[in-house]
Design a protein around this motif. Structure first.
Motif, short mmCIF file in Angstrom:
data_model
loop_
_atom_site.label_atom_id
_atom_site.label_comp_id
_atom_site.label_asym_id
_atom_site.label_seq_id
_atom_site.Cartn_x
_atom_site.Cartn_y
_atom_site.Cartn_z
N ARG A 294 0.85 -1.19 0.00
CA ARG A 294 0.00 0.00 0.00
C ARG A 294 0.89 1.24 0.00
O ARG A 294 1.86 1.32 0.76
N VAL A 295 0.56 2.19 -0.84
CA VAL A 295 1.26 3.47 -0.90
C VAL A 295 0.30 4.56 -0.46
O VAL A 295 -0.81 4.66 -1.01
N GLU A 296 0.72 5.36 0.52
CA GLU A 296 -0.13 6.42 1.06
C GLU A 296 0.49 7.78 0.80
O GLU A 296 1.70 7.96 0.97
N LEU A 297 -0.33 8.72 0.40
CA LEU A 297 0.11 10.10 0.18
C LEU A 297 -0.71 11.00 1.08
O LEU A 297 -1.95 11.03 1.00
N ARG A 298 -0.01 11.72 1.98
CA ARG A 298 -0.69 12.65 2.88
C ARG A 298 -1.01 13.93 2.13
O ARG A 298 -0.18 14.82 2.00
#
Length: 356
Positions: A294-298
């Motif tokens: 999973r890749v998360e971008l704030r």
């Protein structure tokens, strides 16, 4: 043999002469004065007073007092008892400042005195008495005197290196996310739409951050064939152990775990003339293992977007068949390995400092 003994003696003498002599001087006094005459007069007063207590000192003239040198660690000091710096109307116009660094106690006592008449004889004698009194106290094993007389101002500093700040305490963050995507279920022939709801309990560390990753998925699809098709709906719950890269605008998270699925299978008659008789809907439980990334971008402080990809490995593959003209035919055979992809939005529900 005599030659060998002579060589050993020469080597020992050479080593002794090359040994560091940093601590051979008991007291070193650096003087920053407005003129050479003033510096020499102060040295004369100091020699007289220190001579009375049997202490010799090494003197040097400096353009100004270097605060970094004053606060250097005592193990780097070139003196065994104390290092002294005298700033006589140079760095602080109208004042005399005396710095006495006690090597044994890692303590610097600073005295500041006004010079109403400049560096005159009275001022020089007062400075010399302060230095001599400090050296005599240290030589006797007493602490540096810190009681000021008249309008002298006294402050105390430490030469011990400051302790490094403690690393930030790890915090526990709760992320709730939801998204939509697709799964491939029948040897790549069926792409079923899916919805996903995830919750992560993450502990933020400077390096790899562990997390408990819970995910619930729901999906539905129809496989059309002649004369009988199949409509399926299902849902699953997966528990994964995950690790993530350090907290940043972009976080990569990797997890693995186990899941349970409940699948509803309903046969659909696509050819009314076939005369086939269909069974009713049935429920089929499944167990599987999942690996996910999973890749998360704030995008904001508490809101972000994520893209996750996963692959499930079923422990048992169930095959659905139909008997036609006495021959059993495969109606639906799911893949053992089932890939997913989900795009969604998540929000930080809260965080708390974790006990060390």
């Amino acid at each position: 043999m005599p030659s060998l003994a002579l060589l050993l003696l020469i080597a020992a003498a050479t080593s002794a002469s090359e040994a560091p002599r940093a601590k051979e001087t008991a007291v070193e006094i650096a003087i920053a004065a407005p003129s050479p005459d003033v510096a020499e007069a102060v040295r004369d007063d100091l020699r007289e007073l220190l001579g009375r207590v049997g202490v010799g000192a090494r003197y040097r003239d400096v353009a100004g007092v270097d605060r970094a040198e004053v606060l250097r660690p005592t193990n780097e000091a070139p003196c065994a008892l104390a290092c002294v710096w005298l700033d006589l109307d140079v760095g602080a116009p109208g004042h005399a400042v005396v710095y006495v660094s006690a090597t044994a106690s890692e303590q610097v006592v600073i005295r500041r005195m006004p010079l109403p008449a400049g560096v005159d004889e009275v001022a020089r004698e007062e400075v010399a008495h302060i230095v001599a009194g400090s050296i005599e106290a240290l030589r006797s094993g007493r602490p540096l005197p810190t009681a000021g007389a008249g309008d002298a101002r006294v402050s105390v500093l430490s030469t011990a290196p400051a302790a490094p700040p403690p690393p930030p305490a790890p915090t526990t963050t709760v992320l709730l996310g939801g998204g939509a995507g697709a799964l491939l279920g029948d040897a790549g022939q069926t792409a079923a739409p899916a919805l996903a709801l995830s919750m992560l309990f993450a502990v933020d560390h400077r390096f790899l951050s562990p997390a408990l990753w819970l995910e619930a998925d729901g999906f539905a699809g129809t496989m059309t064939s002649t004369p009988v098709g199949l409509r399926f709906r299902g849902g699953d719950l997966t528990v994964l152990a995950a690790v993530a890269t350090p907290s940043a605008p972009v976080v990569a998270r990797f997890g693995a775990g186990l899941g349970a699925e409940l699948l509803s299978m309903t046969p659909v008659l696509n050819d009314a003339t076939s005369g086939a008789t269909l069974d009713g809907a049935r429920l089929q439980p499944e167990l599987f293992a999942r690996a996910a990334a999973r890749v998360e971008l704030r995008a904001a402080t508490r809101v972000g977007v994520f893209l996750s990809a996963a692959c499930d490995a079923r422990f048992v593959v169930h095959r659905d068949t139909i008997v036609r003209d006495g021959v059993s035919e495969t109606l639906y055979e799911p893949r053992r390995f089932r890939p997913w992809i989900v795009l969604g939005v998540d929000a930080v529900l809260g965080g708390a400092e974790t006990a060390r």
